[in-house]
Design a protein around this motif. Structure first.
Motif, PDB file in Angstrom:
ATOM      1  N   ALA A 191     126.083  27.800  71.469  1.00  0.00           N
ATOM      2  CA  ALA A 191     126.903  28.415  70.421  1.00  0.00           C
ATOM      3  C   ALA A 191     128.150  27.589  70.167  1.00  0.00           C
ATOM      4  O   ALA A 191     128.577  26.790  71.011  1.00  0.00           O
ATOM      5  CB  ALA A 191     127.302  29.840  70.822  1.00  0.00           C
ATOM      6  N   ALA A 192     128.737  27.794  68.979  1.00  0.00           N
ATOM      7  CA  ALA A 192     129.944  27.052  68.581  1.00  0.00           C
ATOM      8  C   ALA A 192     130.666  27.844  67.497  1.00  0.00           C
ATOM      9  O   ALA A 192     130.183  28.875  67.023  1.00  0.00           O
ATOM     10  CB  ALA A 192     129.582  25.661  68.082  1.00  0.00           C
ATOM     11  N   VAL A 193     131.840  27.319  67.122  1.00  0.00           N
ATOM     12  CA  VAL A 193     132.626  27.890  66.019  1.00  0.00           C
ATOM     13  C   VAL A 193     132.633  26.890  64.874  1.00  0.00           C
ATOM     14  O   VAL A 193     133.080  25.756  65.033  1.00  0.00           O
ATOM     15  CB  VAL A 193     134.076  28.203  66.454  1.00  0.00           C
ATOM     16  N   ASP A 197     138.820  29.852  61.787  1.00  0.00           N
ATOM     17  CA  ASP A 197     139.745  29.729  62.912  1.00  0.00           C
ATOM     18  C   ASP A 197     139.978  31.074  63.588  1.00  0.00           C
ATOM     19  O   ASP A 197     140.279  31.134  64.785  1.00  0.00           O
ATOM     20  CB  ASP A 197     141.086  29.166  62.415  1.00  0.00           C
ATOM     21  N   GLU A 198     139.834  32.163  62.824  1.00  0.00           N
ATOM     22  CA  GLU A 198     140.050  33.496  63.398  1.00  0.00           C
ATOM     23  C   GLU A 198     138.999  33.826  64.451  1.00  0.00           C
ATOM     24  O   GLU A 198     139.272  34.552  65.399  1.00  0.00           O
ATOM     25  CB  GLU A 198     140.053  34.559  62.300  1.00  0.00           C
ATOM     26  N   VAL A 199     137.802  33.295  64.277  1.00  0.00           N
ATOM     27  CA  VAL A 199     136.758  33.517  65.271  1.00  0.00           C
ATOM     28  C   VAL A 199     137.175  32.904  66.600  1.00  0.00           C
ATOM     29  O   VAL A 199     137.077  33.529  67.654  1.00  0.00           O
ATOM     30  CB  VAL A 199     135.417  32.930  64.793  1.00  0.00           C
ATOM     31  N   ALA A 200     137.657  31.672  66.566  1.00  0.00           N
ATOM     32  CA  ALA A 200     138.133  31.019  67.787  1.00  0.00           C
ATOM     33  C   ALA A 200     139.334  31.752  68.363  1.00  0.00           C
ATOM     34  O   ALA A 200     139.462  31.909  69.586  1.00  0.00           O
ATOM     35  CB  ALA A 200     138.485  29.567  67.489  1.00  0.00           C
ATOM     36  N   ASP A 206     130.708  31.817  66.233  1.00  0.00           N
ATOM     37  CA  ASP A 206     130.164  32.337  64.981  1.00  0.00           C
ATOM     38  C   ASP A 206     128.792  31.762  64.638  1.00  0.00           C
ATOM     39  O   ASP A 206     128.173  32.158  63.651  1.00  0.00           O
ATOM     40  CB  ASP A 206     131.125  32.088  63.822  1.00  0.00           C
ATOM     41  N   THR A 207     128.299  30.829  65.450  1.00  0.00           N
ATOM     42  CA  THR A 207     127.015  30.179  65.186  1.00  0.00           C
ATOM     43  C   THR A 207     126.292  30.008  66.515  1.00  0.00           C
ATOM     44  O   THR A 207     126.890  29.532  67.484  1.00  0.00           O
ATOM     45  CB  THR A 207     127.225  28.806  64.530  1.00  0.00           C
ATOM     46  N   ASP A 319     128.436  30.190  78.412  1.00  0.00           N
ATOM     47  CA  ASP A 319     129.590  29.870  79.261  1.00  0.00           C
ATOM     48  C   ASP A 319     129.235  28.874  80.369  1.00  0.00           C
ATOM     49  O   ASP A 319     130.022  27.985  80.698  1.00  0.00           O
ATOM     50  CB  ASP A 319     130.151  31.146  79.891  1.00  0.00           C
ATOM     51  N   GLU A 320     128.034  29.029  80.942  1.00  0.00           N
ATOM     52  CA  GLU A 320     127.651  28.215  82.101  1.00  0.00           C
ATOM     53  C   GLU A 320     126.677  27.099  81.746  1.00  0.00           C
ATOM     54  O   GLU A 320     126.262  26.338  82.624  1.00  0.00           O
ATOM     55  CB  GLU A 320     127.063  29.120  83.186  1.00  0.00           C
ATOM     56  N   LYS A 321     126.306  27.022  80.456  1.00  0.00           N
ATOM     57  CA  LYS A 321     125.444  25.944  79.954  1.00  0.00           C
ATOM     58  C   LYS A 321     124.146  25.811  80.759  1.00  0.00           C
ATOM     59  O   LYS A 321     123.744  24.718  81.190  1.00  0.00           O
ATOM     60  CB  LYS A 321     126.196  24.610  79.948  1.00  0.00           C
ATOM     61  N   ARG A 322     123.445  26.946  80.886  1.00  0.00           N
ATOM     62  CA  ARG A 322     122.192  26.954  81.640  1.00  0.00           C
ATOM     63  C   ARG A 322     121.323  28.132  81.216  1.00  0.00           C
ATOM     64  O   ARG A 322     121.823  29.105  80.633  1.00  0.00           O
ATOM     65  CB  ARG A 322     122.474  27.065  83.142  1.00  0.00           C
ATOM     66  N   PRO A 323     120.016  28.054  81.487  1.00  0.00           N
ATOM     67  CA  PRO A 323     119.170  29.232  81.279  1.00  0.00           C
ATOM     68  C   PRO A 323     119.551  30.339  82.264  1.00  0.00           C
ATOM     69  O   PRO A 323     119.963  30.053  83.404  1.00  0.00           O
ATOM     70  CB  PRO A 323     117.750  28.709  81.559  1.00  0.00           C
TER      71      PRO A 323
END
Length: 338
Positions: A191-193, A197-200, A206-207, A319-323
Motif C-alpha cells: 500500500a501507498a499514498v 496529503d490528508e490521507v498521510a 489510499d492505494t 507494516d511488516e512487509k511480509r505475508p
C-alpha cells in the motif's frame, strides 16, 4: 402477518437510506422510533428519543444501528441485554477484543445480529455468487476484485475510520469469502499514498493491492484506491476450471457512440449511494424477512469477524512487509467458536 417494529439509531447518510427503505419500501416493517442528536421530538412523522429509550422501548422488536463506529459495540450490548434483534453497519467495532466480547454477549442473549455488508445483495455480484454455487465455472481458482472510490473522504472521517483496510477494503474481503465460498489462510498486502496529503496526515494509505490465499490454495487479488477520476469503479472477475464470469460497472446509461476517434460510453456511477441503492433495500428486506420467518441471517457476526481478521492481517502485512497467516491474528486473542 405482524409487522416487525423497528428503532433506528443514527440518521447520517447510511441511516437515512435505511430509514427511507424501512418506512416506505419494505412491507411488514414499521419504524417506531429514531434516535439522533440532530433531531428533536419528531422526524418525518416518527418519534425521536435517546438511544437508550429506543433500545428499551417495549414495542420495538429490532434495532438498526447506523451511528458512529465507536458507539456500535455499546449499543449492541444494550440491545442484547434488552433482547432486541440487531442490524448494525460495519464494522461493529475497531477493536478485535471488543468485537469478540460483543459476539459472545449476543450469542448468550440469543438475539440475532446482522452486519451491513450490502454488496452481497447487489444483483450483479449475487448472480456471480449463484453461478459459482451452480458450478458453472467449475472449481474457482482466481478471483479479481477492483474497488475504487471517486475521491477520498475528509480528514475528520479518515482519522476515525479505522484505516483503508477496515473501512473500505473490508467490503472486498467479505465479498471474496462470499463469492469463493472459502476461508482465507494468508494475506499479503502492499500500500501507498498517492491521492491526498490528508490521507498521510491521518496515518492512512489510499492505494493498495491485497493478495489472499484460501485454505485450498486458490487466490484472490483485490485492488483499492480512494480516488478514481472517472467515478465509482466496482468490478469483479472469477476464473475457474470450466470458465470465467465477470460483473462490470453500473453506468449512468448504456449508450455507445462509435466514430472516427473510437468508441465512447457513459462513465460509472458517481458513488456508493447510487451504485448500491438497490442492494441497501434488499439487505434490509432480507433482515426483516429473516425475523418474520425465524430463519438464519444471510450475513452475521461471524462474517464480520472473518472480514475484520483479514483487514488486520492486511495492515500487519503492509507494516511488516511480509505475508501474514490469519492464524497469527487469531492466536493473539482468545477466539471461541462464534
Amino acid at each position: 402477518m405482524k409487522n416487525i417494529k423497528i428503532g433506528l439509531i443514527g440518521l447520517g447518510r447510511i441511516g437515512l437510506i435505511h430509514f427511507n427503505n424501512l418506512k416506505y419500501q419494505i412491507p411488514y416493517a414499521e419504524v417506531v422510533m429514531v434516535a439522533d442528536p440532530r433531531h428533536k421530538e419528531q422526524f418525518k412523522g416518527v418519534v425521536v428519543g435517546t438511544a437508550e429509550e429506543l433500545i428499551n422501548h417495549p414495542e420495538i422488536d429490532a434495532v438498526v444501528i447506523c451511528s458512529p463506529t465507536n458507539t456500535h459495540a455499546d449499543y449492541i450490548d444494550l440491545c442484547a441485554a434488552a433482547r432486541k434483534d440487531i442490524f448494525c453497519e460495519k464494522p461493529h467495532d475497531l477493536s478485535l477484543e471488543r468485537v469478540i466480547t460483543t459476539l459472545e454477549t449476543v450469542k448468550k442473549a440469543g438475539v440475532k445480529l446482522m452486519l451491513g455488508f450490502n454488496r452481497r445483495f447487489d444483483a450483479n455480484f449475487k448472480k456471480i455468487h449463484e453461478l459459482v454455487n451452480l458450478r458453472k465455472i467449475g472449481e474457482p481458482t482466481i478471483l479479481k476484485i477492483t474497488s475504487r472510490d471517486p475521491g477520498p473522504p475528509p480528514l475528520s472521517y479518515l482519522k476515525s475510520s479505522g484505516g483503508l483496510f477496515m473501512d473500505m477494503s473490508i467490503h472486498d474481503f467479505d465479498m471474496a469469502r462470499f463469492i469463493m465460498g472459502k476461508e482465507v489462510e494468508k494475506v499479503y498486502a502492499t500500500a501507498a499514498v498517492f491521492t491526498s496529503d490528508e490521507v498521510a496526515e491521518a496515518g492512512d494509505v489510499d492505494t493498495a493491492v491485497i493478495n489472499l490465499t484460501f485454505m485450498d490454495g486458490s487466490m484472490a487479488v483485490i485492488d483499492n484506491s480512494r480516488k478514481a477520476s472517472y467515478g465509482y469503479d466496482q468490478r469483479l472477475e472469477i476464473f475457474g476450471s470450466n470458465g470465467m464470469a465477470q460483473a462490470d460497472n453500473n453506468k449512468h446509461d448504456s449508450h455507445l457512440l462509435v466514430d472516427q476517434e473510437g468508441s465512447h460510453g457513459a462513465l460509472p456511477l458517481d458513488f456508493f449511494m447510487d451504485r448500491y441503492e438497490a442492494s441497501y433495500r434488499l439487505e434490509m428486506m432480507a433482515f426483516i424477512e429473516a425475523l418474520l420467518k425465524g430463519e438464519g441471517l444471510p450475513v452475521d457476526g461471524h462474517d464480520g469477524l472473518e472480514a475484520m481478521l483479514i483487514a488486520i492481517a492486511a495492515k500487519v502485512s503492509v507494516d511488516e512487509k511480509r505475508p501474514v497467516l490469519l492464524k497469527e491474528i487469531r492466536n493473539t486473542i482468545r477466539i471461541k467458536a462464534l
